[in-house]
Design an enzyme around this catalytic site. Structure first.
Site, short mmCIF file in Angstrom:
data_model
loop_
_atom_site.label_atom_id
_atom_site.label_comp_id
_atom_site.label_asym_id
_atom_site.label_seq_id
_atom_site.Cartn_x
_atom_site.Cartn_y
_atom_site.Cartn_z
N GLU A 1 1.91 -5.96 13.13
CA GLU A 1 0.76 -6.13 14.05
C GLU A 1 0.17 -7.53 13.94
O GLU A 1 -0.28 -8.09 14.92
CB GLU A 1 -0.32 -5.06 13.77
CG GLU A 1 -1.39 -5.02 14.85
CD GLU A 1 -2.55 -4.07 14.53
OE1 GLU A 1 -2.58 -3.48 13.44
OE2 GLU A 1 -3.43 -3.93 15.41
N ARG B 1 0.82 -1.22 0.00
CA ARG B 1 0.00 0.00 0.00
C ARG B 1 0.85 1.26 0.00
O ARG B 1 0.42 2.30 -0.52
CB ARG B 1 -0.97 -0.03 1.19
CG ARG B 1 -2.08 -1.03 0.98
CD ARG B 1 -2.88 -1.24 2.23
NE ARG B 1 -2.35 -2.29 3.06
CZ ARG B 1 -2.47 -2.34 4.38
NH1 ARG B 1 -3.08 -1.36 5.01
NH2 ARG B 1 -2.00 -3.34 5.06
O1 LIG Z 1 3.73 -0.92 11.95
P1 LIG Z 1 3.52 -2.36 11.58
O2 LIG Z 1 2.95 -3.18 12.69
O3 LIG Z 1 4.75 -2.97 11.00
O4 LIG Z 1 2.38 -2.42 10.46
C1 LIG Z 1 2.28 -1.52 9.40
C2 LIG Z 1 2.37 -2.22 8.07
O5 LIG Z 1 1.31 -3.16 7.92
C3 LIG Z 1 0.72 -3.01 6.63
O6 LIG Z 1 1.41 -3.72 5.66
P2 LIG Z 1 1.20 -5.25 5.28
O7 LIG Z 1 2.45 -5.98 5.63
O8 LIG Z 1 -0.09 -5.74 5.82
O9 LIG Z 1 1.23 -5.23 3.71
P3 LIG Z 1 0.44 -4.66 2.45
O10 LIG Z 1 0.72 -3.18 2.38
O11 LIG Z 1 1.13 -5.43 1.39
O12 LIG Z 1 -1.02 -4.95 2.58
C4 LIG Z 1 0.88 -1.53 6.37
O13 LIG Z 1 0.77 -1.24 4.99
C5 LIG Z 1 2.25 -1.22 6.93
O14 LIG Z 1 3.27 -1.46 5.99
N1 LIG Z 2 -4.83 -2.07 11.81
C1 LIG Z 2 -4.25 -1.96 10.63
N2 LIG Z 2 -4.93 -1.47 9.57
C2 LIG Z 2 -4.33 -1.36 8.36
N3 LIG Z 2 -3.07 -1.71 8.12
C3 LIG Z 2 -2.37 -2.20 9.15
N4 LIG Z 2 -1.09 -2.63 9.24
C4 LIG Z 2 -0.88 -3.04 10.50
N5 LIG Z 2 -1.95 -2.88 11.25
C5 LIG Z 2 -2.91 -2.35 10.43
#
Ligand SMILES: O=P(O)(O)OC[C@H]1O[C@H](OP(=O)(O)OP(=O)(O)O)[C@H](O)[C@@H]1O
Ligand SMILES: Nc1ncnc2[nH]cnc12
Length: 171
Positions: A95, A58
């Site tokens: 998370e 994202r």
């Molecule tokens: O602060 P954190 O606990 O590390 O979480 C934040 C991350 O989680 C999500 O990514 P995700 O790995 O779900 O990937 P995506 O963007 O590919 O959906 C979001 O886009 C951040 O990169």
């Molecule tokens: N709660 C949340 N919503 C969207 N993206 C996330 N990445 C990690 N935690 C998330």
């Protein structure tokens, strides 16, 4: 225009207990997306950023749109096994799981000014790994970190090194 109203919250996704903050409705609305990128362009244009770093997946969308608006380049920090050239890699926890991030070994030129962008700051694991990848392997200046959304309860900011972090919205 109320950009924040285009962020949708969904309970128990992708796991029970997580409230997922989804900005895809904002992306889908041309007026809201333009208003966001215009606002961010205004905020960062005086920093003379050379490269906006986006974190998969994202983060890519925001990073590339903002880089275009700023006349900067974009570098992609990707999940394991996606970058074809030689990479540096870093394992991390987020998370709702754990993963590995990679960056190309030739991602930056020495001395470049960098802005790191992602959609959400939750636990800070993803950003922590990204900063490690950049700081340990390149001689560049990380000017600031930008998030669209910061989840204050998870206190990700407290686990991160002393670098200015700007989040557009807080939950
Ligand atoms: O602060 P954190 O606990 O590390 O979480 C934040 C991350 O989680 C999500 O990514 P995700 O790995 O779900 O990937 P995506 O963007 O590919 O959906 C979001 O886009 C951040 O990169
Ligand atoms: N709660 C949340 N919503 C969207 N993206 C996330 N990445 C990690 N935690 C998330």
């Amino acid at each position: 225009m109320n950009i924040e109203s285009y962020i949708r919250s969904t309970k128990d996704f992708p796991k029970p207990g997580v409230i997922f903050r989804d900005f895809t409705p904002l992306l889908a609305n041309g007026e809201a997306f333009k208003a966001l990128i215009d606002q961010l362009k205004e905020r960062f244009s005086n920093k003379k950023i050379d490269v906006v770093v986006g974190i998969e997946a994202r983060g890519f969308v925001l990073a590339s749109a903002l880089a275009y608006a700023l006349g900067a380049g974009t570098v992609l920090v990707r999940k394991e096994g996606k970058l074809p050239h030689a990479t540096h890699s870093q394992e991390y926890e987020l998370e709702y799981g754990s993963s590995v991030l990679e960056i190309s070994r030739d991602a930056f030129e020495k001395g470049q000014k960098i802005l790191v962008v992602d959609d959400v700051l939750a636990t800070g694991g993803t950003l922590g790994a990204t900063l490690k990848l950049i700081k340990e392997n390149f001689s560049v200046s990380i000017e600031e970190i930008l998030f669209l959304i910061e989840l204050d309860e998870l206190k990700g900011r407290q686990r991160l090194p002393e670098i200015p972090i700007y989040s557009v919205f807080h939950y």
